[in-house]
Write an enzyme that holds these catalytic residues in place. Structure first.
Site, PDB file in Angstrom:
ATOM      1  NE  ARG A   1     -15.634  -0.284  -7.425  1.00  0.00           N
ATOM      2  CZ  ARG A   1     -16.151  -0.498  -6.542  1.00  0.00           C
ATOM      3  NH1 ARG A   1     -16.386  -1.531  -5.987  1.00  0.00           N
ATOM      4  NH2 ARG A   1     -16.718   0.612  -5.709  1.00  0.00           N
TER       5      ARG A   1
ATOM      6  CD  GLU B   1     -19.629  -5.257 -11.346  1.00  0.00           C
ATOM      7  OE1 GLU B   1     -20.204  -4.590 -11.092  1.00  0.00           O
ATOM      8  OE2 GLU B   1     -18.053  -6.330 -11.780  1.00  0.00           O
TER       9      GLU B   1
ATOM     10  CG  ASP C   1      -2.234   0.527   1.167  1.00  0.00           C
ATOM     11  OD1 ASP C   1      -2.248   1.911  -0.012  1.00  0.00           O
ATOM     12  OD2 ASP C   1      -3.061   0.433   1.383  1.00  0.00           O
TER      13      ASP C   1
ATOM     14  CG  HIS D   1     -20.599  -5.690  -7.807  1.00  0.00           C
ATOM     15  ND1 HIS D   1     -19.853  -4.848  -8.316  1.00  0.00           N
ATOM     16  CD2 HIS D   1     -20.221  -4.681  -5.982  1.00  0.00           C
ATOM     17  CE1 HIS D   1     -18.961  -3.448  -7.881  1.00  0.00           C
ATOM     18  NE2 HIS D   1     -19.132  -3.788  -6.409  1.00  0.00           N
TER      19      HIS D   1
END
Length: 331
Positions: A233, A262, A173, A294
């Site tokens: 995502r 999607e 990160d 999702h």
């Protein structure tokens, strides 16, 4: 005030309607906001949208002409909204910046465990009274390595579960999370994480800098028997490259709750249609791949928090207040 809510799921509808009782009248539609459905919003000052709504220049212009001045999106992600156009048109935009991180983290582990222990295949077999164990062997997670790309709230919750399994923890990160460090996480470069992790889980937002974060080169770095999970995502993964690698016999399992194409598929019933997306059609045929639509966020706890935040966003807009969820302020 009358509010129009697009893309409302059947389980979600009573929560939304109950939340607005005594404040505003809300009309819930199961259709998603697109260029074709945008004219329905004419006359509604405030609309609410779901994560798969299309809010590009054309749609926003249609909304503005119809009198819409505020969009309350029921999701954290907002990569589907052209914020510059919204600001130029004077449309206030708000999102839900926080909801239960445990809903997504727990589901990510559900996917990881499902592919690791071959749950879908086992369930399909037993429905046919086939009780063989051939092909169902998984692996213990204890002592193996979890690689967490993105260690914010959801990544931290995922890490805590991994710690409970007794796994080694690697993180990547821009900023280190003290809570993850306390759990024993070691922060490393992305390439090292991909090369060493047995389970790789994605928990970063979709930005230009993270689009296809897991591309062909990244997939090549991963262990042949690794597990890849994406509950964040779809655009984080180069799906064409992933299909190529899985077809080559790589990976113990892949769990995807999101897919980069999607929109127009997920949340809809396409069972009686011919799906023209060849990539998705191929992806779902692999025995070591599980694709869900999702749904990681979809718990009563998380949806309740999303709805509550949406109600507050609308109330603050009406009162002329700006809160932490506002992406485009009221002009």
């Amino acid at each position: 005030m009358d509010i129009l809510a697009f893309g409302v799921q059947a389980d979600e509808r009573p929560l939304i309607e109950a939340a607005f009782v005594g404040q505003h009248d809300v009309r819930c539609l199961d259709v998603f906001l697109t260029e074709d459905t945008a004219p329905i919003a004419a006359g509604y000052e405030v609309i609410s949208t779901s994560v798969n709504a299309v809010l590009d220049r054309s749609v926003l212009q249609t909304l503005a002409v119809g009198g819409t001045h505020m969009i309350a999106q029921r999701s954290t992600g907002f990569n589907n909204i052209d914020l510059e156009v919204a600001e130029r048109l004077g449309i206030t935009v708000a999102r839900v910046s926080y909801y239960s991180p445990h809903s997504v983290a727990e589901f990510a582990w559900t996917l990881a465990m499902a592919v690791n222990r071959r749950i879908v295949r086992a369930s399909n077999r037993t429905r046919d009274f086939d009780f063989r164990l051939d092909g169902l062997m998984g692996r213990d997670l204890r002592g193996r390595t979890a690689g967490v790309l993105g260690t914010g709230k959801i990544g931290e919750a995922f890490t805590r579960i991994a710690h409970g399994f007794g796994m080694n923890l690697l993180g990547w990160d821009a900023a280190e999370n003290p809570a993850c460090l306390e759990l024993g996480m070691k922060y490393v470069e992305k390439d090292e994480l991909l090369a060493d992790a047995d389970v790789v889980s994605l928990h970063v937002p979709l930005l230009p800098s993270t689009h296809h974060l897991i591309d062909r080169a990244a997939l090549k770095l991963m262990k042949d028997d690794a597990i890849l999970v994406n509950s964040s995502r779809g655009g984080l993964v180069d799906t064409e490259a992933l299909v190529s690698e899985v077809r080559a016999g790589r990976f113990a399992g892949v769990g995807l709750d999101v897919y980069e194409a999607e929109a127009g598929l997920f949340f809809l019933d396409k069972s009686l249609e011919v799906v023209e997306d060849d990539t998705l059609a191929r992806l779902v045929t692999f025995p070591n791949v599980v694709v869900t639509s999702h749904q990681a966020y979809y718990t009563r706890d998380a949806v309740g928090q999303i709805v509550a935040a949406t109600v507050r966003n609308v109330a603050d807009y009406v009162a002329g207040h700006r809160n932490e969820n506002v992406l485009v302020p009221r002009g």
